[in-house]
Design a protein around this motif. Structure first.
Motif, PDB file in Angstrom:
ATOM      1  N   LEU A 212       0.850  -1.186   0.000  1.00 15.89           N
ATOM      2  CA  LEU A 212       0.000   0.000   0.000  1.00 15.89           C
ATOM      3  C   LEU A 212       0.886   1.236   0.000  1.00 15.89           C
ATOM      4  O   LEU A 212       1.820   1.338   0.797  1.00 15.89           O
ATOM      5  CB  LEU A 212      -0.906   0.008   1.238  1.00 15.89           C
ATOM      6  N   GLY A 213       0.607   2.161  -0.902  1.00 21.53           N
ATOM      7  CA  GLY A 213       1.243   3.470  -0.881  1.00 21.53           C
ATOM      8  C   GLY A 213       0.245   4.485  -0.364  1.00 21.53           C
ATOM      9  O   GLY A 213      -0.700   4.851  -1.074  1.00 21.53           O
ATOM     10  N   VAL A 260      -6.214  -3.084  11.916  1.00 20.18           N
ATOM     11  CA  VAL A 260      -5.299  -2.844  10.795  1.00 20.18           C
ATOM     12  C   VAL A 260      -4.148  -3.846  10.790  1.00 20.18           C
ATOM     13  O   VAL A 260      -3.192  -3.691  10.021  1.00 20.18           O
ATOM     14  CB  VAL A 260      -4.749  -1.402  10.824  1.00 20.18           C
ATOM     15  N   SER A 261      -4.235  -4.884  11.603  1.00 20.05           N
ATOM     16  CA  SER A 261      -3.112  -5.816  11.741  1.00 20.05           C
ATOM     17  C   SER A 261      -2.835  -6.596  10.460  1.00 20.05           C
ATOM     18  O   SER A 261      -1.718  -7.095  10.267  1.00 20.05           O
ATOM     19  CB  SER A 261      -3.367  -6.788  12.897  1.00 20.05           C
ATOM     20  N   ARG A 262      -3.828  -6.722   9.578  1.00 20.53           N
ATOM     21  CA  ARG A 262      -3.632  -7.469   8.338  1.00 20.53           C
ATOM     22  C   ARG A 262      -3.168  -6.589   7.181  1.00 20.53           C
ATOM     23  O   ARG A 262      -2.993  -7.077   6.065  1.00 20.53           O
ATOM     24  CB  ARG A 262      -4.930  -8.184   7.927  1.00 20.53           C
ATOM     25  N   PHE A 263      -2.979  -5.316   7.415  1.00 22.02           N
ATOM     26  CA  PHE A 263      -2.578  -4.419   6.319  1.00 22.02           C
ATOM     27  C   PHE A 263      -1.240  -4.866   5.739  1.00 22.02           C
ATOM     28  O   PHE A 263      -0.359  -5.369   6.457  1.00 22.02           O
ATOM     29  CB  PHE A 263      -2.476  -2.982   6.814  1.00 22.02           C
ATOM     30  N   PRO A 264      -1.060  -4.687   4.444  1.00 20.43           N
ATOM     31  CA  PRO A 264       0.199  -5.081   3.809  1.00 20.43           C
ATOM     32  C   PRO A 264       1.296  -4.077   4.126  1.00 20.43           C
ATOM     33  O   PRO A 264       1.029  -3.018   4.723  1.00 20.43           O
ATOM     34  CB  PRO A 264      -0.159  -5.044   2.321  1.00 20.43           C
ATOM     35  N   PRO A 265       2.534  -4.367   3.756  1.00 26.14           N
ATOM     36  CA  PRO A 265       3.602  -3.369   3.905  1.00 26.14           C
ATOM     37  C   PRO A 265       3.167  -2.046   3.301  1.00 26.14           C
ATOM     38  O   PRO A 265       2.623  -1.998   2.190  1.00 26.14           O
ATOM     39  CB  PRO A 265       4.765  -3.991   3.133  1.00 26.14           C
ATOM     40  N   THR A 266       3.390  -0.961   4.045  1.00 23.87           N
ATOM     41  CA  THR A 266       2.840   0.343   3.671  1.00 23.87           C
ATOM     42  C   THR A 266       3.913   1.417   3.693  1.00 23.87           C
ATOM     43  O   THR A 266       4.645   1.559   4.680  1.00 23.87           O
ATOM     44  CB  THR A 266       1.701   0.740   4.628  1.00 23.87           C
TER      45      THR A 266
END
Length: 333
Positions: A212-213, A260-266
């Motif tokens: 995610l950007g 938000v623990s499953r968010f991808p590298p951001t």
């Protein structure tokens, strides 16, 4: 209207945070227009930032239709220059019934089944202030095609219309490749919408995209951060118009209020004179606390979303950071 007033308007209109819902006319700005710019900036960055800061917002603002026409023409003009500089090809088409712009870097002729970047443009959820200027440099520098979603705009189409469009395009792209071959990014309103898309996918139990950007946005539309209280921002009610009947505390509309623990590298980008500095940094901290690979990069002395409209070495540096991060997560290189 001068060129720098035009780009300053475009920058402010690209915002999407609770500050949009609170008029700034009676609030002090602590002399931002008069503060000397730091010598850490390039000569080009300093000149562009000084010229933009010296311009006041039009008062009263033009009608929304006129703003869209004006910003659309600016996107076309700046986009044409970027296409020439980067030798990319832009195709206007539709995916899953949603209009999109696909930016093909040099040497790439089709989406195929390879890696792809999904862009959700800025513009306060109400205009398109970045589907070309946010995407062309990233596509060219990464070598990966970018699909920019021309989602339905508010106030005519309140939440979740834009999110539904983003999800439809994402799911269509996922039919030809795994989620690990898709990365999502956006600036300002597009950053907010990008995070909302990831939160929606997580709530559905779907696989996460590769990266995610999150480029100068807010993950909590219910509150304002410190930077929003003392730096000038637009004084009109577009966030409320975007949210419609949905509570600002909804965990998809404001992802920081959910898991938000499953968010991808951001990758999170902002700058010290960006009024969304606080919410961008707050989201970075929230991701880090949950064990997410969150990388916060703060540029010095530049205004909100400068990389999407300002011709300066710092814009090139920002776009290179975004392109490199997303490419690394997609390809492992």
């Amino acid at each position: 209207m001068t060129r720098y007033r035009m780009i300053f308007l475009a920058a402010l209109l690209s915002a999407a945070a609770p500050t949009l819902a609170t008029a700034q006319s009676g609030s002090p700005t602590l002399g931002l227009q008069n503060w000397p710019l730091p010598d850490t900036l390039s000569a080009e960055g300093k000149a562009a930032a000084a010229a933009a800061a010296a311009q006041a917002m039009p008062d009263p603002l033009p009608p929304i239709a006129d703003i869209r026409s004006f910003i659309g023409a600016m996107q076309a003009n700046m986009g044409a220059a970027l296409q020439k500089r980067y030798a990319v090809r832009v195709e206007e088409t539709s995916i899953a019934g949603v209009p999109v712009r696909i930016v093909y870097p040099k040497g790439v002729t089709e989406l195929g089944k390879g890696p792809v970047l999904l862009n959700l443009h800025g513009g306060g959820f109400a205009i398109d202030s970045g589907s070309l200027t946010e995407t062309i440099p990233v596509a060219a520098r990464s070598g990966i095609p970018v699909v920019a979603v021309l989602y339905r705009l508010s106030p005519e189409n309140p939440y979740p219309a834009a999110l539904d469009d983003a999800l439809a395009v994402y799911r269509a792209l996922e039919k030809d490749r795994t989620a690990s071959r898709i990365a999502v990014f956006g600036t300002s309103a597009g950053a907010c919408l990008s995070a909302q898309l990831v939160a929606k996918l997580a709530s559905m139990g779907r696989p996460m995209p590769a990266a995610l950007g999150f480029l100068s946005g807010s993950a909590d539309l219910a509150v304002r951060g410190d930077s929003e209280s003392w730096m000038p921002g637009p004084g009109f009610d577009w966030v409320t118009a975007y949210a419609g009947k949905t509570a600002m505390t909804d965990p998809t509309l404001s992802p920081i209020r959910g898991d938000v623990s499953r968010f991808p590298p951001t990758l999170l980008l902002t700058s010290t004179r960006d009024f969304l500095l606080s919410p961008t940094a707050i989201f970075s901290r929230a991701l880090t606390e949950k064990g997410v690979d969150a990388r916060l990069v703060v540029f010095d002395g530049l205004p909100h979303a400068f990389w999407a409209y300002m011709a300066a070495p710092e814009s090139d540096q920002a776009n290179e950071l975004v392109a490199r991060f997303l490419k690394e997560k997609l390809t492992g290189k």
